[in-house]
Scaffold this active site. Sequence first.
Site, PDB file in Angstrom:
ATOM      1  N   SER A  44       5.310  -2.377  -8.066  1.00 50.09           N
ATOM      2  CA  SER A  44       4.843  -0.997  -7.998  1.00 50.09           C
ATOM      3  C   SER A  44       5.253  -0.342  -6.684  1.00 50.09           C
ATOM      4  O   SER A  44       5.572   0.849  -6.649  1.00 50.09           O
ATOM      5  CB  SER A  44       3.329  -0.929  -8.193  1.00 50.09           C
ATOM      6  N   GLU A  45       5.262  -1.102  -5.580  1.00 48.77           N
ATOM      7  CA  GLU A  45       5.718  -0.572  -4.294  1.00 48.77           C
ATOM      8  C   GLU A  45       6.403  -1.677  -3.493  1.00 48.77           C
ATOM      9  O   GLU A  45       5.990  -2.842  -3.539  1.00 48.77           O
ATOM     10  CB  GLU A  45       4.557  -0.042  -3.449  1.00 48.77           C
ATOM     11  N   THR A  46       7.437  -1.281  -2.758  1.00 48.27           N
ATOM     12  CA  THR A  46       8.055  -2.151  -1.755  1.00 48.27           C
ATOM     13  C   THR A  46       8.043  -1.397  -0.439  1.00 48.27           C
ATOM     14  O   THR A  46       8.460  -0.231  -0.372  1.00 48.27           O
ATOM     15  CB  THR A  46       9.499  -2.512  -2.145  1.00 48.27           C
TER      16      THR A  46
END
Length: 309
Positions: A44-46
């Site tokens: 979902s996020e990096t």
Amino acid sequence: MRMHVVDAFADRPFAGNPAGVCLLPAGEWPEGWMRQVAAELNLSETAFARPSPPGADADWDIRWFTPLVESRLCGHATLATAHVLRTERGLLGAVRFRSRYHGVLVTHAAEHGGITLDFPAARATEVPAPVGLSEALGAEPEATFRSGALGDLLTVLPDESVVRTLTPALGALATLTDREDLRAVIVTAPADAMAGDGVAHDFVSRFFAPARGIPEDPVTGSAHTVLAPYWSGRLGRDRLTGIQVSARTGLVHTVLHGDRVHLTGNAVTVMRGVLEPGGPGVLGPAHPDPARIHGRQHSEPVLDRLGSR
């Protein structure tokens, strides 16, 4: 170049919200390469962090990417980055992160246990429910609010069981959020003692951002910057505990301090890997394909590729 996958807002592996974390050297942001890595990881996020220049008002610069777009703010990937700095660099206490859209964000890492995020509080402004929201969610909201700069729609539902059993039409929700210029739809309700899972809590939530490449986010720190002020005002207490009741679930402790909100949670590293050369100016000559990633999960053999979330 080292890459970490960290489960944030969790005290055990495979719970909470997984985030990629990559610590970069000082210098220019490798923009296209970061987007490729975020798409390759498909989390979902990096988060990408680099040391701030000498004399800056922060220790590290930070940016966050979904598989599709850059995020303006991400709580769980910031917590994951602070966790990596604690475990890999020995950085305890306060660390200042310079973000592009929200100024300096501070994390406080204890030697053992939780990490606290000091984020700006997002105040909720009541608005009419967008056309088609009830049909997209499959539930009738009691009230809806805009969350200011975050661009989320806070949607209050009648009780916890409705939030837990919600099965929204994600295609319709993506169309709605695009039309209304929203990042996501947050659904929330007060805690119901009969619907709980044995963990004391004050409210529950879920987070849907299908137009941003996130059908449902497991645990969303930034969403709690509006959830905490809303529920603190409604319940009359500054200290609360929220559970994001996704399939993985996650616990977020919130404390309201005026126009700031402190969000506290745990984190666990589940994977460390090495990015092969593929980033111009960072890892050597440009590679025609997205960065290929190899990693180790605990003591298991080398994996060919990190899995999707």
